[in-house]
Design an enzyme around this catalytic site. Structure first.
Site, PDB file in Angstrom:
ATOM      1  N   HIS A   1      -9.370  -4.511  13.245  1.00 46.00           N
ATOM      2  CA  HIS A   1      -8.329  -5.103  12.407  1.00 46.00           C
ATOM      3  C   HIS A   1      -7.765  -6.294  13.176  1.00 46.00           C
ATOM      4  CE1 HIS A   1      -4.181  -4.732  10.282  1.00 46.00           C
ATOM      5  NE2 HIS A   1      -4.991  -5.494   9.594  1.00 46.00           N
TER       6      HIS A   1
ATOM      7  N   ARG B   1       0.829  -1.195   0.000  1.00 44.40           N
ATOM      8  CA  ARG B   1       0.000   0.000   0.000  1.00 44.40           C
ATOM      9  C   ARG B   1       0.871   1.255   0.000  1.00 44.40           C
ATOM     10  NH1 ARG B   1      -1.906   1.166   4.156  1.00 44.40           N
ATOM     11  NH2 ARG B   1      -0.874  -0.330   5.534  1.00 44.40           N
TER      12      ARG B   1
ATOM     13  N   LYS C   1      -8.290  -2.807   1.629  1.00 43.57           N
ATOM     14  CA  LYS C   1      -8.208  -1.840   2.709  1.00 43.57           C
ATOM     15  C   LYS C   1      -9.082  -0.613   2.441  1.00 43.57           C
ATOM     16  CE  LYS C   1      -5.499  -4.227   5.331  1.00 43.57           C
ATOM     17  NZ  LYS C   1      -6.092  -4.950   6.478  1.00 43.57           N
TER      18      LYS C   1
ATOM     19  N   LYS D   1      -0.983 -12.688  13.039  1.00 46.64           N
ATOM     20  CA  LYS D   1      -2.444 -12.665  13.113  1.00 46.64           C
ATOM     21  C   LYS D   1      -3.074 -13.814  12.336  1.00 46.64           C
ATOM     22  CE  LYS D   1      -4.283  -8.660  11.637  1.00 46.64           C
ATOM     23  NZ  LYS D   1      -3.738  -8.970  10.439  1.00 46.64           N
ATOM     24  N   THR D   2      -2.662 -13.967  11.093  1.00 48.80           N
ATOM     25  CA  THR D   2      -3.206 -15.037  10.255  1.00 48.80           C
ATOM     26  C   THR D   2      -2.711 -16.402  10.725  1.00 48.80           C
ATOM     27  OG1 THR D   2      -3.377 -13.559   8.348  1.00 48.80           O
ATOM     28  CG2 THR D   2      -3.347 -15.908   7.890  1.00 48.80           C
TER      29      THR D   2
ATOM     30  N   ARG E   1       2.452 -12.277  -1.103  1.00 48.71           N
ATOM     31  CA  ARG E   1       1.112 -12.488  -0.547  1.00 48.71           C
ATOM     32  C   ARG E   1       0.352 -13.561  -1.322  1.00 48.71           C
ATOM     33  NH1 ARG E   1      -0.992  -9.540   4.054  1.00 48.71           N
ATOM     34  NH2 ARG E   1       0.366  -7.748   4.353  1.00 48.71           N
TER      35      ARG E   1
ATOM     36  N   ASP F   1      -8.672 -11.241   9.279  1.00 46.26           N
ATOM     37  CA  ASP F   1      -8.138  -9.879   9.246  1.00 46.26           C
ATOM     38  C   ASP F   1      -9.105  -8.774   9.672  1.00 46.26           C
ATOM     39  OD1 ASP F   1      -5.812  -8.265   8.642  1.00 46.26           O
ATOM     40  OD2 ASP F   1      -6.897  -7.503   6.912  1.00 46.26           O
TER      41      ASP F   1
ATOM     42  N   SER G   1       0.788  -6.176  10.444  1.00 48.11           N
ATOM     43  CA  SER G   1       1.334  -7.138   9.489  1.00 48.11           C
ATOM     44  C   SER G   1       2.637  -7.735  10.012  1.00 48.11           C
ATOM     45  CB  SER G   1       1.584  -6.440   8.147  1.00 48.11           C
ATOM     46  OG  SER G   1       2.135  -7.320   7.213  1.00 48.11           O
TER      47      SER G   1
END
Length: 533
Positions: free
Chosen positions: A221, A60, A201, A243-244, A324, A258, A239
């Site tokens: 988030h 991003r 996003k 988390k994932t 990704r 997410d 990131s």
């Protein structure tokens, strides 16, 4: 697509300024996969997934994300370096240029929605220049049933045209690329960048404005999963903090990885219909759920294949370390039906502290939870960005500042209220370094982090003794099943305890300095959660 559908979609596009386009409507994942290959925009790799390159942008661009400042947003948005205002007249001009640019061209149109809870559903029409961007939206947004498409009415429109570049002198942008949200016209306009995360996003940012103001629902988030006893767990983190990885637990059902809402009815629902995971150094041994999800229908971004083969080299960061994959949530075997869970029992704040200061697990008071939520701390590792020679603190309010249009304190107060009403246990998990900072110590072993999370979820840390950290005041359990006791207190893992104390104080000072901009909005309870400096 039959003639009636063609005419209907063409007419609706005409109404928003797109004329005579060659429309590919609601193509399947397989059709978009084949179309991408036929256009030489991607390749099929050995596991059947589609691999593409997003071009100049592999992440991003926060400085090029804008919100139109108008009657709806002017007094609600927290304007500044994160939420950058954009003039309505500039938006109108740029929108007209983009829609004229894609008129008469081949485009891909998809009707989808976000928010798994039907009471909060938001219909979105996505218009993309490339088939693989449309595949990303197929994977990441929720997929209407065929009968739901017959009378589908989009509330928001997302237009993504990577090959269109704005003129900063006349269009009001910083440079050629842009991502702009217009809450009055309900449009997300993206140009000059092929990075698919801008679409994801952009929608998340819209929901972070809409849900608190109009639906009394907290947007988060975070990832979320649920156990056999219907015990929901939430994982906040920036990131690279896990988390994932930590939410993809074969013993628990995944709600989502997410973005979620916590409703006034005290349920947790997924915003999305898929997962968007980092794949750097991915292995089947460490992350089996994600590894197995990468198959036909998945979209890999900016990966490298081994020379002379179509086999992925997950360790190769030649293009970017931000490699990704997106895949639909049904690629995960253990998913929660309808992507909705009950009130959470446990919340985990994840940080990858490359200074090696924070404990691998600690328990937070309500005040500390609010303080750390507003702080949103993790640390960047040396070498990940140009000019970073040693670990750097990275504070991102609410663990997602770039996507939060409102003041962080508004989200924090909603979270704090819900935590106390539901009697949720809040844990701080350091997935970063132990035994010293990056370059001296080592990364916390994933098996230990998993064991600590499991122990917290199972109530195995409820009755163990705790000791408060001397600087941060957070409660450190003195024992944990399947975890060596000596690593629970980070000071014990450093060869030089005095150096640890100095570095802990330095990090605490950074926390305090970062929090100064929020202090006027924080109550006494939140302020008691700050480090003792």
């Amino acid at each position: 697509m039959n003639n009636d559908t063609t005419a209907k979609i063409s007419y609706s596009l005409h109404a928003i300024g797109i004329e005579n386009a060659a429309i590919h409507y609601q193509l399947s994942a397989g059709e978009l996969h084949e179309k991408t290959i036929k256009l030489h925009q991607g390749i099929e790799v050995s596991n059947g997934a589609l691999a593409i390159n997003t071009g100049t942008f592999t992440g991003r661009s926060p400085q090029d994300r804008f919100i139109v400042k108008d009657e709806i947003t002017k007094d609600e948005v927290w304007w500044g370096d994160i939420n950058i205002p954009f003039e309505p007249k500039n938006f109108d001009t740029l929108y007209q240029k983009v829609t004229q640019y894609i008129s008469d061209k081949e485009i891909y149109v998809r009707d989808s929605y976000v928010c798994a809870d039907p009471n909060y559903r938001l219909n979105i029409r996505v218009i993309t220049e490339t088939p693989w961007a449309n595949l990303f939206c197929h994977n990441m947004f929720l997929r209407p049933k065929p009968e739901e498409l017959e009378n589908f009415l989009p509330e928001w429109t997302l237009i993504c045209v990577p090959s269109f570049l704005a003129n900063p002198k006349t269009d009001g942008t910083r440079q050629g690329n842009f991502a702009i949200l217009n809450f009055t016209k309900k449009v997300i306009l993206i140009g000059g960048t092929g990075y698919t995360g801008e679409m994801k996003k952009g929608v998340f940012s819209a929901l972070n404005f809409i849900l608190p103001l109009f639906k009394n629902t907290l947007p988060m988030h975070c990832s979320a999963n649920v156990g056999d006893a219907d015990d929901t767990a939430i994982f906040f983190g920036l990131s690279g903090t896990g988390k994932t990885t930590l939410s993809a637990d074969p013993l628990r059902k995944l709600i989502g990885d997410d973005e979620h809402g916590w409703t006034k009815e005290n349920t947790i629902f997924n915003f999305e219909g898929g997962c968007y995971a980092k794949v750097i150094n991915l292995s089947e041994e460490n992350e089996p759920e994600i590894f197995k999800a990468i198959r036909k229908g998945a979209l890999l971004e900016n990966i490298i294949v081994k020379k002379g083969t179509n086999e992925i080299d997950y360790s190769d960061v030649s293009i970017t370390p931000n490699t990704r994959v997106s895949y639909p949530i049904y690629h995960i075997d253990t998913i929660q039906p309808n992507s909705i869970g009950k009130n959470p029992k446990n919340i985990f704040f994840l940080t990858a502290d490359s200074f090696g200061i924070l404990p691998p697990i600690s328990k937070l008071t309500p005040g500390q939870a609010a303080y750390h939520f507003i702080s949103g701390y993790t640390a960047k590792v040396a070498g990940t960005e140009e000019g970073i020679k040693e670990p750097q603190p990275n504070f991102s309010a609410c663990f997602g500042a770039p996507f939060m249009p409102l003041h962080p304190a508004r989200y924090a107060k909603m979270l704090s209220k819900k935590i106390q009403e539901a009697h949720v246990k809040v844990w701080l998990i350091n997935t970063g370094w132990t035994g010293g900072s990056y370059g001296t110590g080592s990364r916390m072993k994933l098996k230990y982090t998993r064991a600590m999370v499991t122990a917290a979820l199972n109530g195995q840390l409820d009755d163990v003794p705790y000791k408060n950290h001397e600087v941060f005041g957070i409660a450190i359990p003195q024992s944990c099943p399947e975890v060596p006791s000596e690593i629970l207190n980070p000071k014990n893992t450093w060869k030089d305890p005095e150096l640890y104390d100095r570095k802990a104080m330095e990090l605490a000072q950074k926390f305090k300095a970062n929090f100064e901009k929020f202090s006027d909005f924080a109550n006494d309870e939140i302020l008691t959660g700050s480090p003792k400096v």
